[in-house]
Structures are given as C-alpha cells and as structure tokens.
Write an enzyme that holds these catalytic residues in place. Structure first.
Site, PDB file in Angstrom:
ATOM      1  N   SER A  13     -36.234 -40.000  73.014  1.00 18.25           N
ATOM      2  CA  SER A  13     -35.361 -40.302  74.143  1.00 18.25           C
ATOM      3  C   SER A  13     -34.903 -41.742  73.925  1.00 18.25           C
ATOM      4  CB  SER A  13     -36.148 -40.136  75.456  1.00 18.25           C
ATOM      5  OG  SER A  13     -35.344 -40.493  76.552  1.00 18.25           O
ATOM      6  N   TYR A  14     -33.787 -41.897  73.232  1.00 15.86           N
ATOM      7  CA  TYR A  14     -33.412 -43.164  72.594  1.00 15.86           C
ATOM      8  C   TYR A  14     -33.548 -44.397  73.491  1.00 15.86           C
ATOM      9  CZ  TYR A  14     -31.196 -40.322  68.878  1.00 15.86           C
ATOM     10  OH  TYR A  14     -30.936 -39.442  67.869  1.00 15.86           O
ATOM     11  N   CYS A  67     -30.664 -58.502  71.786  1.00 16.69           N
ATOM     12  CA  CYS A  67     -29.893 -57.714  72.753  1.00 16.69           C
ATOM     13  C   CYS A  67     -30.087 -58.283  74.171  1.00 16.69           C
ATOM     14  CB  CYS A  67     -30.303 -56.243  72.685  1.00 16.69           C
ATOM     15  SG  CYS A  67     -31.824 -55.872  73.572  1.00 16.69           S
ATOM     16  N   GLU A 107     -38.548 -57.976  69.574  1.00 10.89           N
ATOM     17  CA  GLU A 107     -38.750 -59.194  70.362  1.00 10.89           C
ATOM     18  C   GLU A 107     -39.603 -58.898  71.591  1.00 10.89           C
ATOM     19  OE1 GLU A 107     -35.948 -57.922  69.153  1.00 10.89           O
ATOM     20  OE2 GLU A 107     -34.375 -59.425  68.915  1.00 10.89           O
ATOM     21  N   GLU A 161     -39.244 -46.975  68.449  1.00 10.99           N
ATOM     22  CA  GLU A 161     -38.212 -46.099  69.025  1.00 10.99           C
ATOM     23  C   GLU A 161     -38.835 -44.855  69.646  1.00 10.99           C
ATOM     24  OE1 GLU A 161     -35.304 -45.570  65.875  1.00 10.99           O
ATOM     25  OE2 GLU A 161     -34.555 -47.622  66.212  1.00 10.99           O
ATOM     26  N   ASN A 162     -37.972 -44.091  70.322  1.00 10.26           N
ATOM     27  CA  ASN A 162     -38.411 -42.851  70.957  1.00 10.26           C
ATOM     28  C   ASN A 162     -37.311 -41.811  70.811  1.00 10.26           C
ATOM     29  OD1 ASN A 162     -38.833 -41.009  73.575  1.00 10.26           O
ATOM     30  ND2 ASN A 162     -40.756 -41.974  73.045  1.00 10.26           N
TER      31      ASN A 162
HETATM   32  O1  DUR Z   1     -32.549 -57.767  68.016  1.00 15.88           O
HETATM   33  C1  DUR Z   1     -32.798 -56.552  67.868  1.00 15.88           C
HETATM   34  C2  DUR Z   1     -31.794 -55.583  67.772  1.00 15.88           C
HETATM   35  C3  DUR Z   1     -32.158 -54.258  67.625  1.00 15.88           C
HETATM   36  N1  DUR Z   1     -33.473 -53.909  67.580  1.00 15.88           N
HETATM   37  C4  DUR Z   1     -33.861 -52.502  67.397  1.00 15.88           C
HETATM   38  C5  DUR Z   1     -33.586 -51.597  68.561  1.00 15.88           C
HETATM   39  C6  DUR Z   1     -33.443 -50.255  67.847  1.00 15.88           C
HETATM   40  O2  DUR Z   1     -34.745 -49.706  67.613  1.00 15.88           O
HETATM   41  C7  DUR Z   1     -32.838 -50.616  66.503  1.00 15.88           C
HETATM   42  C8  DUR Z   1     -31.346 -50.397  66.419  1.00 15.88           C
HETATM   43  O3  DUR Z   1     -30.678 -51.021  67.461  1.00 15.88           O
HETATM   44  O4  DUR Z   1     -33.134 -51.998  66.302  1.00 15.88           O
HETATM   45  C9  DUR Z   1     -34.478 -54.859  67.684  1.00 15.88           C
HETATM   46  O5  DUR Z   1     -35.666 -54.536  67.616  1.00 15.88           O
HETATM   47  N2  DUR Z   1     -34.105 -56.142  67.837  1.00 15.88           N
HETATM   48 ZN    ZN Z   2     -33.627 -56.200  72.220  1.00 17.87          ZN
END
Ligand code: DUR
Ligand code: ZN
Length: 142
Positions: free
Chosen positions: A52-53, A93, A60, A49-50
């Site tokens: 800056s979301y 996602c 994945e 993560e960052n």
């Molecule tokens: O399939 C997914 C769904 C979400 N996230 C991460 C994105 C973010 O960092 C956190 C919450 O959405 O989970 C993944 O890595 N994979």
């Molecule tokens: Zn994703």
C-alpha cells in the site's frame, strides 16, 4: 560549505551501507540516512516501502524515529547525511521536512549525497513557515 569532503566521505559510506538495508521492491530506489550527534553517536535509517504505497517510510524519518526510540536527544543531532543511488542530488520530501522540523534544531545541517556530489541545507531553509502548534495555547484561547 557545511562539511569538508574528508569528513563527509566516511559518513556517506555509512549512509550508503544503510541504503543497502532498504526495503524498496516497488521503487527500487534504496535510500539511506545517517544522523550524527554532537557527542559522536551515529543513528541510521533506510526507506521501508509497503504494497500500500502511501504507507512507505523514507530513510530520513526511519532514522529520526530510531533516534527517538533509542532515547537519543534529537536536539543533540548536528548533521543528517542522506545517500541516494543516483548521479543527481535529491532533497528530502515534504513529509520528512515536517518531521525534521519537529525534532531537530533549525540550524541542523541536512546534507544529501549521491554518487557524484552533495548539497547541503539547514532544517529551517528546507521548511520555512513550518507548521507549529501548541495545544495548550490553543485551548486557552478557545
Ligand atoms: O529523500 C527521500 C526521497 C525518497 N525516499 C524513498 C521513498 C520511496 O520509498 C522511494 C521513492 O520515492 O524513496 C527516501 O527515503 N528519501
Ligand atoms: Zn521523505
């Protein structure tokens, strides 16, 4: 079923270990993903993560980008196993679906696991009507 629990459990353990590496101070949702190739290579990724979301990268995509960076042929990937720390299964996602569709064969198994179960799909079923674009074809037409 695309995979037997006896085959899935050790890969799920690797995906869980990958999730442990996640940098997720904003969501606290630590996700791991493992790619398996037909020749037995294992590539893993976690979400990063960052502050800056919107710059955050899912597990994945981290795994796929790592495979590319390591010179692994993405068409040799037969399975993607995801782990989320939950008692419900989450599917990838939209951004990850488009990246998976770019690199993986359409019939590649995408298996999402959680503490209590798993569900599986194929790349093609997760993103029907994916955006494909051939720059040369486009230039020849215009
Ligand atoms: O399939 C997914 C769904 C979400 N996230 C991460 C994105 C973010 O960092 C956190 C919450 O959405 O989970 C993944 O890595 N994979
Ligand atoms: Zn994703």
């Amino acid at each position: 079923m695309s995979i037997e629990p006896s085959e899935l459990n050790p890969i799920k353990a690797l995906a869980k270990a990958a999730a442990n590496q996640a940098y997720a101070p904003y969501s606290q949702f630590k996700v791991g993903a493992v790619l398996l190739t037909k020749s037995g290579e294992i590539i893993s990724g976690c979400n990063v993560e960052n502050v800056s979301y919107g710059l955050s990268n899912c597990a994945e995509r981290t795994a796929i980008f790592t495979a590319i960076a390591q010179g692994v042929d993405p068409q040799s990937i037969s399975k993607v196993v995801i782990y989320t720390p939950s008692d419900q299964v989450y599917s990838p996602c939209g951004a990850c679906r488009q990246v998976l569709a770019e690199f993986l064969a359409p019939d590649t198994d995408i298996i999402s696991t959680c503490e209590t179960g798993f569900e599986s799909w194929t790349v093609a079923s997760l993103l029907p009507h994916a955006f494909h674009f051939d720059i040369n074809e486009y230039r020849n037409k215009s």
